[in-house]
Design a protein around this motif. Structure first.
Motif, PDB file in Angstrom:
ATOM      1  N   ALA A 178       0.784  -1.222   0.000  1.00  0.00           N
ATOM      2  CA  ALA A 178       0.000   0.000   0.000  1.00  0.00           C
ATOM      3  C   ALA A 178       0.820   1.277   0.000  1.00  0.00           C
ATOM      4  O   ALA A 178       0.326   2.315   0.379  1.00  0.00           O
ATOM      5  CB  ALA A 178      -0.918   0.006   1.220  1.00  0.00           C
ATOM      6  N   THR A 179       2.054   1.274  -0.417  1.00  0.00           N
ATOM      7  CA  THR A 179       2.859   2.471  -0.342  1.00  0.00           C
ATOM      8  C   THR A 179       3.322   2.922  -1.704  1.00  0.00           C
ATOM      9  O   THR A 179       3.609   2.124  -2.575  1.00  0.00           O
ATOM     10  CB  THR A 179       4.088   2.229   0.545  1.00  0.00           C
ATOM     11  N   TYR A 201     -10.199  -6.721   0.345  1.00  0.00           N
ATOM     12  CA  TYR A 201     -10.446  -6.067   1.638  1.00  0.00           C
ATOM     13  C   TYR A 201      -9.884  -6.949   2.740  1.00  0.00           C
ATOM     14  O   TYR A 201     -10.027  -8.174   2.707  1.00  0.00           O
ATOM     15  CB  TYR A 201     -11.931  -5.849   1.870  1.00  0.00           C
ATOM     16  N   ARG A 202      -9.235  -6.307   3.703  1.00  0.00           N
ATOM     17  CA  ARG A 202      -8.676  -7.044   4.827  1.00  0.00           C
ATOM     18  C   ARG A 202      -8.894  -6.254   6.105  1.00  0.00           C
ATOM     19  O   ARG A 202      -8.633  -5.052   6.164  1.00  0.00           O
ATOM     20  CB  ARG A 202      -7.186  -7.299   4.636  1.00  0.00           C
ATOM     21  N   GLN A 203      -9.391  -6.945   7.123  1.00  0.00           N
ATOM     22  CA  GLN A 203      -9.551  -6.340   8.453  1.00  0.00           C
ATOM     23  C   GLN A 203      -9.392  -7.433   9.493  1.00  0.00           C
ATOM     24  O   GLN A 203     -10.121  -8.427   9.481  1.00  0.00           O
ATOM     25  CB  GLN A 203     -10.903  -5.656   8.611  1.00  0.00           C
ATOM     26  N   LYS A 209      -8.401  -2.434   5.380  1.00  0.00           N
ATOM     27  CA  LYS A 209      -7.621  -1.998   4.217  1.00  0.00           C
ATOM     28  C   LYS A 209      -8.317  -2.436   2.932  1.00  0.00           C
ATOM     29  O   LYS A 209      -8.617  -3.617   2.732  1.00  0.00           O
ATOM     30  CB  LYS A 209      -6.212  -2.575   4.264  1.00  0.00           C
ATOM     31  N   LEU A 210      -8.569  -1.471   2.065  1.00  0.00           N
ATOM     32  CA  LEU A 210      -9.194  -1.730   0.770  1.00  0.00           C
ATOM     33  C   LEU A 210      -8.165  -1.552  -0.332  1.00  0.00           C
ATOM     34  O   LEU A 210      -7.423  -0.558  -0.357  1.00  0.00           O
ATOM     35  CB  LEU A 210     -10.364  -0.755   0.540  1.00  0.00           C
ATOM     36  N   THR A 211      -8.106  -2.480  -1.262  1.00  0.00           N
ATOM     37  CA  THR A 211      -7.267  -2.338  -2.437  1.00  0.00           C
ATOM     38  C   THR A 211      -8.146  -2.497  -3.669  1.00  0.00           C
ATOM     39  O   THR A 211      -9.017  -3.379  -3.715  1.00  0.00           O
ATOM     40  CB  THR A 211      -6.144  -3.387  -2.480  1.00  0.00           C
TER      41      THR A 211
END
Length: 696
Positions: free
Chosen positions: A24-25, A557-559, A508-510
């Motif tokens: 994510a960077t 999506y991750r949580q 986190k959504l990608t």
């Protein structure tokens, strides 16, 4: 002082095994592509300034029961493997077949084949630390023949397995069992270091004791059972790797050997035809690949960092009896066919100023095909003997490139140029040479901290492939090359985006997507009528052109312990101006693959450390041929396959992984699309799997 960092692209990396990690960077494209997975940095091979990289790491492999590339790359919708076992499998990236894609291991690779696609795609994932996927035409630094992508792997180092250990040595054991085919897999890897020296030795085996079963309602034409005849296969893989660190210099010498053996048909991508099966001439056969690689890397040399390697690859086909094989010359008794590849690469990375990285280097590759014998037949067309002047076909590829990557405010610009040249010497000694200049341009705009937009426009060439080595004996004619034959040239344009957003609840959504247009001019076509019983002269030549376009979109999506991922890929390859008898009849070129949607959903509990999940692959029906001049109208039916999986870490770490899976839960019968329509090998039916790996 800010310098251009050798860090990852501004990408969301969706892991292709289960989709369990996302990057994510925003950073700048590197000379050696680094991929962020959680807190781990994994170095992939030189892939140029790509806007997205899909990878499978050692961590993902440890959490899986899969023992081949097809299983590990199951969740990548742009890649499809055919049915069958071992070298029965065709592979496609964005619908494009093995004629224009590669498998690269430690930057060594060959584009020659023993018969059809056989021998080119042997790779045991247990030997490698990372498998990454490059799609479409590569940039200037992507290497020789980068027209349609590659599957790229790096073999394990002792340092990879010693990471986080308080010892200088260790052992990794793995074992598994799969019910469909009664496959027992097991292996051991020993590794250690002393002072500046490190060593790794690895041996692995996956022995399919029985022919596997297709899905429910399938009946084979031989005995009416559900088994795929001649699919049982003994697969063995070995790796020895020694490294030496001398200051800023590192030398690594490695040797890999991979072999598959069993009772096999001549054309492994077909199922048995029934009856006595004489056309398939089943016999005990072995396919092996030996690769020796010497690599030198150095940092902070002053003007550049350097990565260089030299490699030798030998692909061999051994057959106990080819008396019933017309392709093979109907030779009774044992025969051996060999393809030898020698290559070298030297790559420089130089920092210029505060924000520009310059990459430049040269590539070299020599290939030679040696058939099992040389014939003395008669050309009925020219009335002269064939075989008197038959020789081993050879090809030499050389290339040089220059590429600059620079930050201009929020925009990263990549511009490069590459020159490639080939010399092809055919079976009759005729020689043709050609060269081409290929530019490339890439842009990445970091529009917001979480959103990047990207575009690239790349040219790449691929030289004519050597004709099938097992058929280059002359008894079925001389395969020469036409005057003026050029390397086929791909032009690929791609636009895309990557969104990485973290919510207040730490979810986190990608979201990532791309659309591409590609055209390949001067398509190189080898003679396709392999069944011609009249020995004569035929020619490798440029015939027509190829187009392809399509898109890929993925959302994840991750949580906490929850991970979800959905991806879709669709493409439309077409051959223009080819004769009706080429293109769709021989799927070396491309496949009409339906729109593919992959999805996965999993949850990892904290105590016990257990992840359970489900994954699915759904492919729509396609109608029609990739060759626009073909009168055939093949239908590839849709299929939908669901797998269940679980990973348990008793120690809470990767020291011990216990894995379970049920593949093809519904026991569906289906034919993957990346093979001949209606005549390919069915995929496996329901398969119960268990695997354990332990590092100490």
């Amino acid at each position: 002082m800010k310098k251009l960092q050798l860090l990852p692209l501004s990408v969301a990396v969706a892991t292709v095994c289960y989709g369990t990690a996302f990057a994510a960077t925003k950073t700048t494209p590197p000379a050696t592509a680094n991929v962020v997975l959680a807190t781990d940095y994994v170095t992939a091979d030189r892939q140029g300034a790509k806007v997205k990289t899909n990878v499978v790491t050692t961590a993902q492999k440890n959490e899986s029961t899969e023992t081949d590339l097809r299983g590990l790359l199951n969740q990548e919708p742009a890649i499809e493997f055919a049915g069958g076992n071992g070298t029965s499998q065709y592979v496609a990236i964005r619908g494009m077949g093995q004629n224009s894609i590669d498998i690269k291991v430690d930057n060594g690779y060959s584009d020659a084949q023993v018969l059809y696609h056989q021998s080119r795609f042997i790779l045991d994932p247990s030997l490698v630390k990372i498998v990454s996927v490059q799609k479409g035409a590569g940039s200037a630094s992507a290497g020789i023949g980068a027209t349609n992508g590659a599957i790229i792997a790096k073999t394990l180092d002792a340092a990879d397995l010693l990471k986080g250990s308080d010892k200088n040595y260790g052992v990794k054991l793995n074992a598994g069992y799969a019910s469909n085919g009664k496959t027992a897999s097991y292996g051991v890897t020993a590794f250690g270091k002393a002072d500046n020296f490190d060593l790794l030795l690895s041996a692995n085996r996956a022995d399919d004791d029985e022919n596997y079963k297709a899905g429910k309602d399938y009946k084979n034409p031989v005995d009416g059972s559900s088994v795929i005849t001649y699919s049982a296969l003994d697969k063995q893989a070995f790796l020895a790797k020694a490294g030496l660190n001398l200051g800023n210099h590192r030398l690594v010498l490695s040797q890999t050997r991979e072999i598959t053996k069993g009772m096999r048909t001549v054309r492994e991508e077909f199922p048995a035809f029934g009856g006595t099966d004489t056309r398939q001439s089943p016999s005990y056969r072995e396919m092996s690949k030996d690769q020796t690689n010497l690599e030198w890397t150095t940092k902070n040399l002053g003007f550049a960092d350097i990565t260089a390697n030299a490699y030798l690859i030998k692909n061999e086909r051994y057959s106990a009896d080819d008396s019933g094989c017309g392709y093979c010359g109907n030779i009774q008794g044992p025969t051996t066919t060999t393809i030898t590849t020698k290559g070298a690469n030297i790559n420089f990375d130089s920092q210029v100023g505060e924000s520009t990285l310059v990459k430049y280097g040269v590539n070299y590759r020599y290939q030679e095909a040696q058939p099992p014998f040389y014939a003395k037949a008669t050309d009925l067309v020219r009335g002269r003997p064939l075989g008197a002047d038959v020789r081993n076909a050879e090809k030499t590829d050389t290339g040089a490139y220059f590429e600059a990557i620079s930050d201009v405010g929020p925009v990263t610009v990549t511009a490069g140029v590459r020159y490639d040249h080939f010399t092809y010497k055919a079976m009759d000694g005729k020689t043709v040479s050609d060269g081409a200049i290929n530019p490339s341009l890439g842009l990445i705009w970091q529009a917001t901290p979480s959103l990047s937009l990207n575009a690239n426009h790349n040219y790449a060439t691929r030289s004519p492939r050597l004709y099938d080595a097992v058929m280059s004996h002359g008894r079925r004619g001389i395969i020469s090359i036409a005057d003026g034959t050029k390397a086929e040239r791909a032009r690929n344009t791609e636009v895309g985006f990557n969104l990485n957003h973290t919510f207040a609840n730490e979810g986190k959504l990608t979201l990532d997507g791309s659309y591409f247009w590609q055209k390949i001019d001067d398509a190189v076509v080898n003679p396709q009528n392999r069944h011609d019983a009249v020995p004569t002269y035929r020619y490798i030549a440029n015939v027509g052109y190829i187009t392809n376009q399509g898109y890929e979109v993925g959302v994840g999506y991750r949580q906490g312990g929850l991970t979800a991922r959905v991806s879709v890929s669709d493409n439309n390859p077409k051959f223009r101006g080819l004769p009706e008898t080429t293109g769709d009849l021989n799927p070396d070129f491309a496949f009409n693959i339906g729109r593919t949607v992959t999805s996965s959903l999993s949850y990892r509990f904290k105590n016990p450390n257990l992840e359970v999940g489900v994954r699915n692959r759904d492919v729509t029906t396609t109608v029609g041929a990739v060759n626009d001049n073909s009168v055939a109208n093949p239908i590839r039916p849709s299929y939908n396959k669901t797998d269940l999986f679980a990973n348990w870490k008793p120690y809470g770490t990767d020291k011990l992984n216990v894995n379970f899976a049920i593949n093809n839960v519904a026991d569906k019968y289906y034919l993957p699309h990346s093979q001949r329509a209606n005549s390919g090998v069915p995929a496996q039916g329901r398969d119960y799997r268990v695997g354990v790996n332990f590092t100490f």
